[in-house]
Design a protein around this motif. Structure first.
Motif, PDB file in Angstrom:
ATOM      1  N   MET A 108     -31.545 -30.521 -35.514  1.00 53.55           N
ATOM      2  CA  MET A 108     -31.863 -30.743 -36.753  1.00 53.55           C
ATOM      3  C   MET A 108     -31.325 -29.711 -37.931  1.00 53.55           C
ATOM      4  SD  MET A 108     -33.608 -33.648 -36.701  1.00 53.55           S
ATOM      5  CE  MET A 108     -33.872 -33.546 -38.492  1.00 53.55           C
ATOM      6  N   SER A 109     -30.953 -28.448 -37.555  1.00 54.12           N
ATOM      7  CA  SER A 109     -30.382 -27.586 -38.362  1.00 54.12           C
ATOM      8  C   SER A 109     -28.971 -28.051 -38.779  1.00 54.12           C
ATOM      9  CB  SER A 109     -30.350 -26.250 -37.801  1.00 54.12           C
ATOM     10  OG  SER A 109     -29.553 -25.934 -36.751  1.00 54.12           O
ATOM     11  N   LYS A 110     -28.303 -28.563 -37.919  1.00 59.96           N
ATOM     12  CA  LYS A 110     -26.989 -29.104 -38.083  1.00 59.96           C
ATOM     13  C   LYS A 110     -27.053 -30.382 -39.118  1.00 59.96           C
ATOM     14  CE  LYS A 110     -24.646 -30.857 -34.595  1.00 59.96           C
ATOM     15  NZ  LYS A 110     -23.580 -30.790 -33.425  1.00 59.96           N
ATOM     16  N   TYR A 111     -27.994 -31.156 -38.868  1.00 60.20           N
ATOM     17  CA  TYR A 111     -28.084 -32.272 -39.582  1.00 60.20           C
ATOM     18  C   TYR A 111     -28.499 -32.012 -41.212  1.00 60.20           C
ATOM     19  CZ  TYR A 111     -28.218 -34.348 -35.133  1.00 60.20           C
ATOM     20  OH  TYR A 111     -27.942 -34.577 -33.705  1.00 60.20           O
ATOM     21  N   ALA A 112     -29.410 -31.057 -41.081  1.00 53.86           N
ATOM     22  CA  ALA A 112     -29.948 -30.711 -42.521  1.00 53.86           C
ATOM     23  C   ALA A 112     -28.903 -29.919 -43.291  1.00 53.86           C
ATOM     24  CB  ALA A 112     -31.050 -29.521 -42.270  1.00 53.86           C
ATOM     25  N   GLU A 113     -27.948 -29.177 -42.535  1.00 51.73           N
ATOM     26  CA  GLU A 113     -26.778 -28.739 -43.272  1.00 51.73           C
ATOM     27  C   GLU A 113     -26.042 -29.487 -43.997  1.00 51.73           C
ATOM     28  OE1 GLU A 113     -23.174 -25.567 -42.418  1.00 51.73           O
ATOM     29  OE2 GLU A 113     -24.469 -26.020 -40.807  1.00 51.73           O
ATOM     30  N   SER A 115     -26.814 -32.507 -44.638  1.00 52.19           N
ATOM     31  CA  SER A 115     -27.477 -33.526 -45.635  1.00 52.19           C
ATOM     32  C   SER A 115     -27.365 -32.515 -46.831  1.00 52.19           C
ATOM     33  CB  SER A 115     -28.726 -33.748 -45.226  1.00 52.19           C
ATOM     34  OG  SER A 115     -29.668 -34.245 -46.278  1.00 52.19           O
ATOM     35  N   ARG A 116     -27.375 -31.401 -46.750  1.00 50.35           N
ATOM     36  CA  ARG A 116     -27.498 -30.375 -48.225  1.00 50.35           C
ATOM     37  C   ARG A 116     -26.044 -30.565 -48.892  1.00 50.35           C
ATOM     38  NH1 ARG A 116     -30.831 -26.954 -45.074  1.00 50.35           N
ATOM     39  NH2 ARG A 116     -29.044 -25.920 -44.068  1.00 50.35           N
ATOM     40  N   ALA A 117     -25.000 -30.575 -47.992  1.00 46.54           N
ATOM     41  CA  ALA A 117     -23.593 -30.461 -48.513  1.00 46.54           C
ATOM     42  C   ALA A 117     -23.399 -31.716 -49.200  1.00 46.54           C
ATOM     43  CB  ALA A 117     -22.638 -30.516 -47.270  1.00 46.54           C
ATOM     44  N   ILE A 118     -23.982 -33.162 -48.584  1.00 42.36           N
ATOM     45  CA  ILE A 118     -23.798 -34.483 -49.405  1.00 42.36           C
ATOM     46  C   ILE A 118     -24.689 -34.365 -50.591  1.00 42.36           C
ATOM     47  CG2 ILE A 118     -24.341 -36.785 -49.061  1.00 42.36           C
ATOM     48  CD1 ILE A 118     -23.824 -36.589 -46.187  1.00 42.36           C
ATOM     49  N   ARG A 119     -25.884 -33.733 -50.641  1.00 43.18           N
ATOM     50  CA  ARG A 119     -26.703 -33.727 -51.866  1.00 43.18           C
ATOM     51  C   ARG A 119     -26.120 -32.904 -52.918  1.00 43.18           C
ATOM     52  NH1 ARG A 119     -31.908 -33.905 -50.980  1.00 43.18           N
ATOM     53  NH2 ARG A 119     -31.121 -35.524 -49.251  1.00 43.18           N
ATOM     54  N   THR A 120     -25.237 -31.917 -52.572  1.00 46.74           N
ATOM     55  CA  THR A 120     -24.634 -30.981 -53.467  1.00 46.74           C
ATOM     56  C   THR A 120     -23.328 -31.775 -54.293  1.00 46.74           C
ATOM     57  OG1 THR A 120     -24.795 -28.836 -52.412  1.00 46.74           O
ATOM     58  CG2 THR A 120     -23.213 -29.082 -53.821  1.00 46.74           C
ATOM     59  N   LEU A 121     -22.695 -32.740 -53.513  1.00 49.05           N
ATOM     60  CA  LEU A 121     -21.842 -33.709 -53.937  1.00 49.05           C
ATOM     61  C   LEU A 121     -22.637 -34.785 -54.828  1.00 49.05           C
ATOM     62  CD1 LEU A 121     -19.510 -34.268 -50.987  1.00 49.05           C
ATOM     63  CD2 LEU A 121     -19.222 -32.514 -52.740  1.00 49.05           C
ATOM     64  N   MET A 122     -23.678 -35.071 -54.523  1.00 49.26           N
ATOM     65  CA  MET A 122     -24.436 -36.159 -55.255  1.00 49.26           C
ATOM     66  C   MET A 122     -24.582 -35.392 -56.807  1.00 49.26           C
ATOM     67  SD  MET A 122     -27.128 -37.816 -52.503  1.00 49.26           S
ATOM     68  CE  MET A 122     -26.689 -38.688 -51.381  1.00 49.26           C
ATOM     69  N   VAL A 129     -30.911 -37.524 -59.208  1.00 45.01           N
ATOM     70  CA  VAL A 129     -30.834 -37.766 -57.741  1.00 45.01           C
ATOM     71  C   VAL A 129     -32.265 -37.690 -57.104  1.00 45.01           C
ATOM     72  CG1 VAL A 129     -29.835 -37.080 -55.522  1.00 45.01           C
ATOM     73  CG2 VAL A 129     -28.454 -36.943 -57.851  1.00 45.01           C
ATOM     74  N   GLN A 130     -32.457 -38.896 -56.422  1.00 50.35           N
ATOM     75  CA  GLN A 130     -33.903 -38.944 -55.912  1.00 50.35           C
ATOM     76  C   GLN A 130     -33.598 -38.987 -54.260  1.00 50.35           C
ATOM     77  OE1 GLN A 130     -36.996 -41.578 -57.552  1.00 50.35           O
ATOM     78  NE2 GLN A 130     -38.109 -41.624 -55.509  1.00 50.35           N
ATOM     79  N   PRO A 131     -33.907 -37.853 -53.643  1.00 55.79           N
ATOM     80  CA  PRO A 131     -33.723 -38.071 -52.257  1.00 55.79           C
ATOM     81  C   PRO A 131     -34.885 -38.877 -51.573  1.00 55.79           C
ATOM     82  CG  PRO A 131     -33.610 -35.828 -53.022  1.00 55.79           C
ATOM     83  CD  PRO A 131     -34.230 -36.458 -53.867  1.00 55.79           C
ATOM     84  N   LEU A 132     -34.736 -39.530 -50.485  1.00 56.54           N
ATOM     85  CA  LEU A 132     -35.562 -40.717 -49.855  1.00 56.54           C
ATOM     86  C   LEU A 132     -35.878 -40.102 -48.601  1.00 56.54           C
ATOM     87  CD1 LEU A 132     -34.260 -43.983 -51.212  1.00 56.54           C
ATOM     88  CD2 LEU A 132     -36.019 -42.514 -52.161  1.00 56.54           C
ATOM     89  N   SER A 133     -34.756 -39.348 -47.995  1.00 52.99           N
ATOM     90  CA  SER A 133     -34.990 -39.101 -46.583  1.00 52.99           C
ATOM     91  C   SER A 133     -33.709 -38.135 -46.293  1.00 52.99           C
ATOM     92  CB  SER A 133     -35.006 -39.997 -45.776  1.00 52.99           C
ATOM     93  OG  SER A 133     -33.433 -40.785 -45.388  1.00 52.99           O
ATOM     94  N   ILE A 134     -33.455 -37.624 -44.983  1.00 53.82           N
ATOM     95  CA  ILE A 134     -32.504 -36.524 -45.105  1.00 53.82           C
ATOM     96  C   ILE A 134     -31.098 -37.276 -45.211  1.00 53.82           C
ATOM     97  CG2 ILE A 134     -32.461 -36.969 -42.360  1.00 53.82           C
ATOM     98  CD1 ILE A 134     -31.867 -34.079 -41.781  1.00 53.82           C
ATOM     99  N   ARG A 165     -13.979 -36.735 -46.521  1.00 52.24           N
ATOM    100  CA  ARG A 165     -13.199 -35.508 -46.457  1.00 52.24           C
ATOM    101  C   ARG A 165     -13.543 -34.290 -46.167  1.00 52.24           C
ATOM    102  NH1 ARG A 165     -10.972 -36.890 -50.958  1.00 52.24           N
ATOM    103  NH2 ARG A 165     -12.077 -35.376 -52.133  1.00 52.24           N
ATOM    104  N   GLU A 166     -14.863 -33.873 -46.852  1.00 57.28           N
ATOM    105  CA  GLU A 166     -15.517 -32.664 -46.837  1.00 57.28           C
ATOM    106  C   GLU A 166     -16.573 -32.436 -45.805  1.00 57.28           C
ATOM    107  OE1 GLU A 166     -16.364 -31.169 -50.913  1.00 57.28           O
ATOM    108  OE2 GLU A 166     -14.504 -32.209 -51.689  1.00 57.28           O
ATOM    109  N   VAL A 167     -17.246 -33.367 -45.686  1.00 55.33           N
ATOM    110  CA  VAL A 167     -18.425 -33.471 -44.678  1.00 55.33           C
ATOM    111  C   VAL A 167     -18.119 -34.014 -43.658  1.00 55.33           C
ATOM    112  CG1 VAL A 167     -20.817 -34.030 -44.491  1.00 55.33           C
ATOM    113  CG2 VAL A 167     -19.816 -33.576 -46.664  1.00 55.33           C
ATOM    114  N   GLY A 168     -17.202 -34.977 -43.294  1.00 50.08           N
ATOM    115  CA  GLY A 168     -16.727 -35.551 -42.095  1.00 50.08           C
ATOM    116  C   GLY A 168     -17.458 -36.639 -41.381  1.00 50.08           C
TER     117      GLY A 168
END
Length: 419
Positions: A108-113, A115-122, A129-134, A165-168
């Motif tokens: 989960m720590s890897k998925y959370a990381e 997710s945070r990278a994608i949220r930053t791009l959002m 931006v309203q997160p609904l899940s990870i 490109r950035e998150v993979g």
């Protein structure tokens, strides 16, 4: 008709078979393409995609992220889905359907990381931006065209390419005039999709769809609607407010409106977290109270950490149990004061467990906080509990020791006795 090349994000008034700028053939065409502003972003098979990103040798193989034989599927890639594997499916069933799958324990720590990278791009696109899940969020790009020098459709296409490109990992995009239609749109084109539903076409487009495609309509409600002769969204949406209320109760008019594609919900970045919980599935069924209590204590500690991380407190607890026959039991208890201390959470859940642990074999146990309250008033103590502040200090000291020396540095007797 306006067309967007998803390979170079060029927006044209019309399109041919290939893009005149880059030669790409991934087109999005829609009459309202340049005007729509609400987007639903869904990461494609997120956990499995992160694992394949980190292990390229698995790219063409079916991958299941989940527990052991006794666990359930947390996520799976599309190769596994073709075989019938689905999230929340018991692992033994998943492996029977797809025996050649590679099973990976969730990290989960890897998925959370990721997710945070994608949220930053959002957040680079819009503050709304309203997160609904990870792996899922809804965005409102109203008024951003001048900032980005492009309409939302083109901005979202750039975003999808940037995530790759950035998150993979890849994402799918649903673009529409409201949240409901954006959600329905994203489900129409996965993986790596980009689907659009416009306001003018919504009711007609949805009419032939079964009522079960409407978010929030589960199997039980779908059967009830079908028993009333409401099999399609068109039939449901044709009800007047009075007819809908008579047939379906006070929520009927709103349900009929949603069947027509109507949705007045705003994108709310400050949306409250609805629940925080912790649960685990056993490698073997457990019956004995001491064994169940030892697991419940560990989950109480995990829940306490999550409450602190999100700055919430529990106003009550929910005990969740699943029997060996997959029957679900939930039991509730209110607290006299808000808490995020594991011993208080455990003390509230322990009597609930004692009443259920009558020799029944259980395969899963969980504990959740309900209702969620602000963390400001947690564990301050009162005339009925003068020790809360001291217990909070002890818990914080234990957590600091664990952070320095590892989880096993400090253990409660209830866990240590079970080994």
């Amino acid at each position: 008709m306006p067309a967007l090349c998803r390979d170079c994000t060029t927006l044209l008034d019309k399109s041919g078979p290939s893009c005149p700028v880059c030669g790409g053939r991934r087109w999005v065409r829609h009459a309202e393409l340049a005007d729509l502003t609400i987007a639903h972003i869904d990461c494609d098979a997120f956990f499995a995609s992160v694992e394949k990103r980190d292990r390229p040798e698995l790219r063409t193989m079916p991958v299941i992220v989940g527990g052991g034989q006794r666990g359930v599927v947390a996520a799976c890639c599309y190769q596994a889905r073709i075989k019938g594997v689905r999230s929340a499916m018991p692992m033994f069933k998943a492996l029977a359907l797809c025996p050649g799958a590679v099973v990976i324990k969730p990290q989960m720590s890897k998925y959370a990381e990721a997710s945070r990278a994608i949220r930053t791009l959002m957040m680079d696109l819009t503050p709304l931006v309203q997160p609904l899940s990870i792996d899922e969020a809804v965005l409102d790009l109203s008024g951003t065209a001048a900032l980005h020098k492009a309409p939302p459709a083109a901005v979202l296409a750039r975003f999808a390419l940037r995530v790759e490109r950035e998150v993979g990992v890849t994402v799918s995009v649903g673009l529409a005039p409201n949240r409901l239609l954006a959600k329905l749109a994203v489900e129409r084109d996965k993986p790596r999709g980009f689907a659009v539903i416009g306001a003018a076409e919504a009711a007609t487009l949805l009419a032939p769809e079964p009522v079960s495609v409407l978010p929030g309509v589960g199997p039980v409600q779908a059967r009830k609607l079908q028993a009333l002769g409401l099999v399609t969204l068109g039939q449901l949406g044709s009800l007047s407010p009075r007819e809908a209320a008579a047939k379906l109760g006070e929520d009927g008019p709103a349900l009929a409106a949603r069947a027509r594609g109507e949705d007045r919900r705003r994108v709310d970045p400050a949306r409250d977290t609805k629940s925080i919980s912790a649960e685990t599935t056993f490698e073997r069924d457990l019956r004995a109270v001491p064994e169940l209590e030892a697991v419940l204590w560990r989950l109480s500690e995990k829940l306490a950490r999550r409450l602190k991380e999100k700055d919430f407190a529990a106003g009550g607890v929910v005990l969740k149990l699943k029997t060996a026959g997959f029957a679900l039991r939930t039991r509730h208890a209110r607290l006299t004061a808000p808490t995020r201390l594991p011993d208080t959470l455990f003390a509230a859940a322990r009597p609930l467990l004692a009443r259920e642990a009558d020799g029944t074999a259980f395969r899963l146990i969980g504990i959740g906080a309900q209702p969620l309250l602000s963390g400001d008033g947690a564990d301050r103590g009162d005339l009925l509990d003068l020790e809360s502040p001291r217990r909070a200090a002890r818990w914080n000291a234990m957590e600091q020791l664990r952070a320095r020396f590892g989880e096993a540095a400090v253990m409660r007797g209830i866990v240590a006795k079970r080994g």
